[in-house]
Design a protein around this motif. Sequence first.
Motif, PDB file in Angstrom:
ATOM      1  N   HIS A  15      36.999  46.143  50.314  1.00 53.04           N
ATOM      2  CA  HIS A  15      35.763  47.159  49.853  1.00 53.04           C
ATOM      3  C   HIS A  15      36.307  47.141  48.212  1.00 53.04           C
ATOM      4  CE1 HIS A  15      33.141  46.327  53.170  1.00 53.04           C
ATOM      5  NE2 HIS A  15      34.073  46.835  53.750  1.00 53.04           N
ATOM      6  N   PHE A  16      36.796  46.838  47.258  1.00 53.98           N
ATOM      7  CA  PHE A  16      38.197  47.082  45.971  1.00 53.98           C
ATOM      8  C   PHE A  16      36.471  46.822  45.595  1.00 53.98           C
ATOM      9  CE2 PHE A  16      41.290  47.489  47.880  1.00 53.98           C
ATOM     10  CZ  PHE A  16      42.288  48.628  47.681  1.00 53.98           C
ATOM     11  N   ASP A  17      35.897  47.453  44.429  1.00 54.31           N
ATOM     12  CA  ASP A  17      34.558  47.434  43.754  1.00 54.31           C
ATOM     13  C   ASP A  17      35.239  46.948  42.536  1.00 54.31           C
ATOM     14  OD1 ASP A  17      34.918  50.004  43.188  1.00 54.31           O
ATOM     15  OD2 ASP A  17      33.274  50.318  44.261  1.00 54.31           O
ATOM     16  N   ILE A  72      44.970  49.168  42.036  1.00 56.09           N
ATOM     17  CA  ILE A  72      45.999  48.319  42.742  1.00 56.09           C
ATOM     18  C   ILE A  72      46.362  48.436  41.378  1.00 56.09           C
ATOM     19  CG2 ILE A  72      45.843  46.130  44.013  1.00 56.09           C
ATOM     20  CD1 ILE A  72      42.954  46.126  44.538  1.00 56.09           C
ATOM     21  N   SER A  73      47.782  48.208  41.894  1.00 56.83           N
ATOM     22  CA  SER A  73      49.280  47.904  41.136  1.00 56.83           C
ATOM     23  C   SER A  73      49.982  47.055  41.863  1.00 56.83           C
ATOM     24  CB  SER A  73      50.120  48.980  41.201  1.00 56.83           C
ATOM     25  OG  SER A  73      51.915  49.129  40.613  1.00 56.83           O
ATOM     26  N   VAL A  92      42.882  35.774  48.258  1.00 59.77           N
ATOM     27  CA  VAL A  92      42.877  37.281  48.200  1.00 59.77           C
ATOM     28  C   VAL A  92      41.584  37.895  47.062  1.00 59.77           C
ATOM     29  CG1 VAL A  92      43.869  38.706  45.808  1.00 59.77           C
ATOM     30  CG2 VAL A  92      45.472  37.397  47.295  1.00 59.77           C
ATOM     31  N   GLN A  93      41.016  37.255  46.655  1.00 59.48           N
ATOM     32  CA  GLN A  93      39.382  37.945  45.997  1.00 59.48           C
ATOM     33  C   GLN A  93      38.961  38.485  47.202  1.00 59.48           C
ATOM     34  OE1 GLN A  93      37.277  34.888  43.526  1.00 59.48           O
ATOM     35  NE2 GLN A  93      35.210  35.616  44.576  1.00 59.48           N
ATOM     36  N   VAL A  94      38.214  37.623  48.191  1.00 55.05           N
ATOM     37  CA  VAL A  94      37.741  37.755  48.925  1.00 55.05           C
ATOM     38  C   VAL A  94      38.434  39.465  49.742  1.00 55.05           C
ATOM     39  CG1 VAL A  94      36.756  37.019  51.945  1.00 55.05           C
ATOM     40  CG2 VAL A  94      36.731  35.150  49.383  1.00 55.05           C
ATOM     41  N   LEU A  95      39.855  38.827  50.268  1.00 54.72           N
ATOM     42  CA  LEU A  95      40.187  39.833  51.184  1.00 54.72           C
ATOM     43  C   LEU A  95      39.771  41.320  50.827  1.00 54.72           C
ATOM     44  CD1 LEU A  95      42.058  41.056  53.298  1.00 54.72           C
ATOM     45  CD2 LEU A  95      43.934  40.410  51.807  1.00 54.72           C
ATOM     46  N   LEU A  96      40.410  41.277  49.308  1.00 53.30           N
ATOM     47  CA  LEU A  96      40.377  42.739  48.660  1.00 53.30           C
ATOM     48  C   LEU A  96      38.629  42.871  47.761  1.00 53.30           C
ATOM     49  CD1 LEU A  96      42.864  42.551  45.956  1.00 53.30           C
ATOM     50  CD2 LEU A  96      43.457  43.195  48.106  1.00 53.30           C
ATOM     51  N   ILE A 103      44.735  35.732  32.425  1.00 54.25           N
ATOM     52  CA  ILE A 103      44.051  37.258  33.442  1.00 54.25           C
ATOM     53  C   ILE A 103      44.389  37.626  34.216  1.00 54.25           C
ATOM     54  CG2 ILE A 103      42.241  37.552  34.310  1.00 54.25           C
ATOM     55  CD1 ILE A 103      40.355  34.837  33.828  1.00 54.25           C
ATOM     56  N   THR A 104      44.235  38.579  33.953  1.00 53.04           N
ATOM     57  CA  THR A 104      44.978  40.138  34.551  1.00 53.04           C
ATOM     58  C   THR A 104      43.905  40.773  35.242  1.00 53.04           C
ATOM     59  OG1 THR A 104      46.834  40.915  33.062  1.00 53.04           O
ATOM     60  CG2 THR A 104      46.217  42.186  34.608  1.00 53.04           C
ATOM     61  N   LEU A 105      44.774  40.291  36.724  1.00 55.74           N
ATOM     62  CA  LEU A 105      43.714  40.810  38.021  1.00 55.74           C
ATOM     63  C   LEU A 105      43.422  42.529  37.492  1.00 55.74           C
ATOM     64  CD1 LEU A 105      44.382  38.906  40.945  1.00 55.74           C
ATOM     65  CD2 LEU A 105      42.906  38.718  39.602  1.00 55.74           C
ATOM     66  N   THR A 106      42.108  43.102  36.788  1.00 54.73           N
ATOM     67  CA  THR A 106      42.451  44.202  36.481  1.00 54.73           C
ATOM     68  C   THR A 106      40.475  45.027  37.567  1.00 54.73           C
ATOM     69  OG1 THR A 106      41.044  43.860  35.089  1.00 54.73           O
ATOM     70  CG2 THR A 106      42.902  44.110  34.953  1.00 54.73           C
ATOM     71  N   SER A 107      39.680  43.641  38.373  1.00 47.37           N
ATOM     72  CA  SER A 107      38.012  43.702  38.751  1.00 47.37           C
ATOM     73  C   SER A 107      38.127  42.820  39.707  1.00 47.37           C
ATOM     74  CB  SER A 107      37.374  43.696  37.239  1.00 47.37           C
ATOM     75  OG  SER A 107      36.866  43.360  36.508  1.00 47.37           O
ATOM     76  N   PRO A 108      36.590  42.917  40.582  1.00 45.76           N
ATOM     77  CA  PRO A 108      36.542  42.004  40.653  1.00 45.76           C
ATOM     78  C   PRO A 108      35.919  40.421  40.048  1.00 45.76           C
ATOM     79  CG  PRO A 108      36.054  43.874  42.467  1.00 45.76           C
ATOM     80  CD  PRO A 108      36.450  44.071  40.701  1.00 45.76           C
TER      81      PRO A 108
END
Length: 265
Positions: free
Chosen positions: A183-185, A192-193, A174-178, A130-135
Motif C-alpha cells: 500500500h505505498f501510494d 523507499i530507498s 515489484v509494482q504490484v507488491l509495493l 525512469i526513477t521509481l519515485t511513485s506508483p
Amino acid sequence: MSLTRFGSFFFCDIDLFSPFQTQGVKAQVFNPCYPPKFTISTKLGEDVFDSPCTEKYRPDNLDPQMTVTVVGTGNYQQCVNNVTEIFNFTKCSYSMCSFDGVFQPRVTGSFMAFSAYYFTQKYIKEITNITLTSPSRAVEAANLICNMTMAEIIDKTKAKEKYMKNICTMSSFVQVLLTNGYHFDETSYPSISFREKAGGASVGWALGYMLNVSNEVPAEGLSMMKALPSGFWAGIIFLFVVFVFFGLVYGVVINRNRTTRSDII
C-alpha cells in the motif's frame, strides 16, 4: 507454470498455467511477461511440473521429456493481471491487510529496499531512464519494458538474456507488491530507498532469511526469558522486607549498646 528465482524473489509463472489446465499440453504456449517474439524451449518434467507451484497439476501420464516452446507476447496488462493472481487481496480479517490475510499497518517512515528490489529498479532505470519515485512512474516503466524486444533490453543493460527475459515480470511484480500489497501510494512511495548496501555492507537474501527465521521463534519461547512468576516475586519481596526490618532492628540495638557503654565510661 514454474517456480522462478530472481534475486531474493521466488514466484510462480502462473501465466504458463492456463494452456496446460484448460486445453492440455500444447507444443507452443504464450507468455505475456516475456518480451515480444522471444522464444524459449521448456522441458515439462524439469522446468514446469518439478515445482511446488505445479505439483498438484502434474498430469498422471506426463512425459517428463516432452518439450514445449514458450513464446513471449510482451503484453503488460495481461502480465500484471497474471502476477496479481499470485496474491490474495480479498482475504482479510483485520482493518487492513497486505495480502493473503496478513495484517498490514499504514506505511510510515523511511524504508530500504535491497537485493532483488535494488537490481530490478537498477535495470528499470537503465532501460527506461525512469526513477521509481511513485506508483504511476512504476506503471509507466513496466509498461515500456514489457513492450520492448529482447534485443532492445540487452542493448541497454548489457546483461545476459537469461536474466533479462524476466525483467518485465519483475517490473510488474515489484509494482504490484509495493502498491497493491504494501500500500505505498504517491505520498509514501518516495520514502523507499533502493540500496545495494547498508552501512557499507552488502545486503541480500541471507539477511531476509535471518529475519524471517527470527520471526518464526514461538511466542512461548519468549516467556521463558521473562522474570520469575508473580508468586516467586511476592515471596522474594516479602523476604527482602523481613531482612530489611531485621537489619534496621539490629542496627538500632547496636547503636543503643554503643550509647550505653559511652554513658558508663
